[in-house]
Write a protein that holds these residues in place. Structure first.
Motif, mmCIF file in Angstrom:
data_model
loop_
_atom_site.group_PDB
_atom_site.id
_atom_site.type_symbol
_atom_site.label_atom_id
_atom_site.label_comp_id
_atom_site.label_asym_id
_atom_site.label_seq_id
_atom_site.Cartn_x
_atom_site.Cartn_y
_atom_site.Cartn_z
ATOM 1 N N ALA A 132 73.662 53.923 74.066
ATOM 2 C CA ALA A 132 74.322 54.597 75.189
ATOM 3 C C ALA A 132 75.735 54.075 75.418
ATOM 4 N N ASP A 133 75.930 52.749 75.300
ATOM 5 C CA ASP A 133 77.248 52.158 75.537
ATOM 6 C C ASP A 133 78.282 52.605 74.512
ATOM 7 N N LEU A 134 77.817 53.052 73.348
ATOM 8 C CA LEU A 134 78.740 53.465 72.279
ATOM 9 C C LEU A 134 78.783 54.976 72.088
ATOM 10 N N GLY A 135 77.956 55.699 72.830
ATOM 11 C CA GLY A 135 77.923 57.157 72.687
ATOM 12 C C GLY A 135 77.312 57.615 71.374
ATOM 13 N N ILE A 136 76.404 56.824 70.806
ATOM 14 C CA ILE A 136 75.773 57.168 69.524
ATOM 15 C C ILE A 136 74.349 57.636 69.778
ATOM 16 N N GLU A 137 74.008 58.808 69.224
ATOM 17 C CA GLU A 137 72.646 59.344 69.258
ATOM 18 C C GLU A 137 72.325 59.884 67.877
ATOM 19 N N LYS A 138 71.203 59.453 67.321
ATOM 20 C CA LYS A 138 70.783 59.938 65.996
ATOM 21 C C LYS A 138 69.316 60.313 66.049
ATOM 22 N N ASP A 139 68.989 61.484 65.505
ATOM 23 C CA ASP A 139 67.597 61.889 65.370
ATOM 24 C C ASP A 139 66.911 61.021 64.330
ATOM 25 N N LEU A 140 65.626 60.795 64.531
ATOM 26 C CA LEU A 140 64.820 59.996 63.606
ATOM 27 C C LEU A 140 63.670 60.849 63.079
ATOM 28 N N PRO A 141 63.931 61.619 62.020
ATOM 29 C CA PRO A 141 62.847 62.417 61.430
ATOM 30 C C PRO A 141 61.753 61.494 60.883
ATOM 31 N N MET A 142 60.527 61.959 60.908
ATOM 32 C CA MET A 142 59.390 61.170 60.449
ATOM 33 C C MET A 142 59.553 60.771 58.986
ATOM 34 N N ASN A 143 59.385 59.474 58.705
ATOM 35 C CA ASN A 143 59.397 58.903 57.351
ATOM 36 C C ASN A 143 60.696 59.118 56.577
ATOM 37 N N GLU A 144 61.811 59.281 57.284
ATOM 38 C CA GLU A 144 63.132 59.394 56.641
ATOM 39 C C GLU A 144 64.028 58.287 57.166
ATOM 40 N N ALA A 145 64.659 57.567 56.246
ATOM 41 C CA ALA A 145 65.582 56.497 56.640
ATOM 42 C C ALA A 145 66.865 57.093 57.195
ATOM 43 N N VAL A 146 67.264 56.623 58.355
ATOM 44 C CA VAL A 146 68.499 57.069 59.012
ATOM 45 C C VAL A 146 69.376 55.837 59.206
ATOM 46 N N GLU A 147 70.617 55.908 58.735
ATOM 47 C CA GLU A 147 71.537 54.780 58.873
ATOM 48 C C GLU A 147 72.403 54.941 60.121
ATOM 49 N N VAL A 148 72.471 53.857 60.884
ATOM 50 C CA VAL A 148 73.310 53.813 62.077
ATOM 51 C C VAL A 148 74.173 52.558 61.958
ATOM 52 N N THR A 149 75.489 52.752 61.850
ATOM 53 C CA THR A 149 76.404 51.614 61.713
ATOM 54 C C THR A 149 77.189 51.437 63.006
ATOM 55 N N VAL A 150 77.179 50.203 63.503
ATOM 56 C CA VAL A 150 77.939 49.866 64.710
ATOM 57 C C VAL A 150 78.718 48.585 64.447
ATOM 58 N N THR A 151 79.814 48.425 65.172
ATOM 59 C CA THR A 151 80.601 47.195 65.108
ATOM 60 C C THR A 151 80.698 46.638 66.529
ATOM 61 N N PRO A 152 79.897 45.607 66.827
ATOM 62 C CA PRO A 152 79.937 45.028 68.178
ATOM 63 C C PRO A 152 81.332 44.470 68.485
ATOM 64 N N GLU A 153 81.823 44.764 69.680
ATOM 65 C CA GLU A 153 83.172 44.337 70.061
ATOM 66 C C GLU A 153 83.195 43.126 70.985
ATOM 67 N N ARG A 154 82.011 42.742 71.509
ATOM 68 C CA ARG A 154 81.980 41.562 72.383
ATOM 69 C C ARG A 154 80.619 40.870 72.271
ATOM 70 N N GLN A 155 80.636 39.602 72.623
ATOM 71 C CA GLN A 155 79.438 38.776 72.593
ATOM 72 C C GLN A 155 78.468 39.234 73.671
ATOM 73 N N GLY A 156 77.183 39.059 73.409
ATOM 74 C CA GLY A 156 76.162 39.405 74.392
ATOM 75 C C GLY A 156 75.092 40.272 73.762
ATOM 76 N N GLU A 157 74.606 41.227 74.531
ATOM 77 C CA GLU A 157 73.564 42.124 74.047
ATOM 78 C C GLU A 157 74.084 43.547 73.990
ATOM 79 N N LEU A 158 73.686 44.247 72.929
ATOM 80 C CA LEU A 158 74.013 45.661 72.773
ATOM 81 C C LEU A 158 72.679 46.385 72.625
ATOM 82 N N ARG A 159 72.316 47.109 73.662
ATOM 83 C CA ARG A 159 70.997 47.736 73.736
ATOM 84 C C ARG A 159 70.963 49.065 73.007
ATOM 85 N N PHE A 160 69.831 49.331 72.363
ATOM 86 C CA PHE A 160 69.552 50.660 71.826
ATOM 87 C C PHE A 160 68.167 51.069 72.303
ATOM 88 N N ALA A 161 67.928 52.377 72.377
ATOM 89 C CA ALA A 161 66.664 52.863 72.926
ATOM 90 C C ALA A 161 66.366 54.256 72.398
#
Length: 120
Positions: A77-106
């Motif tokens: 949510a903090d990066l504006g990234i949303e990707k569908d996860l089809p069943m049994n298919e690998a989906v690549e999501v690349t992010v570059t953290p810009e600050r120390q701490g936690e970057l949540r995904f859900a």
């Protein structure tokens, strides 16, 4: 017949062993990686916590293995990234953290979550 090794030969052999171990990834024991395999199971995102570094791109290779969860998308949510996860298919999501701490995904319902633990 057993030959004795001189000091220089022994030091050279030790250096070769150390380099091979380092090249094989035996030196760090599970530190920050640039690609991490993530599965969506009945337990949620596995692993739930992933080490990362500020300014270092990291690619999550996410595969949904179950239909018994609401995690049919991965959302940073903090990066504006949303990707569908089809069943049994690998989906690549690349992010570059810009600050120390936690970057949540859900999931898109924000009920199943994980996080990048970002170090300096």
């Amino acid at each position: 017949m057993i030959r004795r090794m001189g000091r220089n030969s022994l030091a050279a052999a030790a250096a070769v062993v150390a380099l091979v171990a380092l090249a094989a990834g035996c030196g760090g024991g599970g530190g920050v990686k640039d690609r991490v395999t993530v599965e969506v199971t009945n337990e949620g995102f596995v692993p739930k916590e992933i080490p990362a570094k500020v300014g270092q791109p990291i690619t999550l290779v996410v595969t949904r293995k179950t239909d018994l969860t609401c995690a049919k998308q991965i959302v940073f949510a903090d990066l504006g990234i949303e990707k569908d996860l089809p069943m049994n298919e690998a989906v690549e999501v690349t992010v570059t953290p810009e600050r120390q701490g936690e970057l949540r995904f859900a999931c898109d319902m924000d009920m199943v979550a994980g996080r990048l633990v970002v170090a300096p």
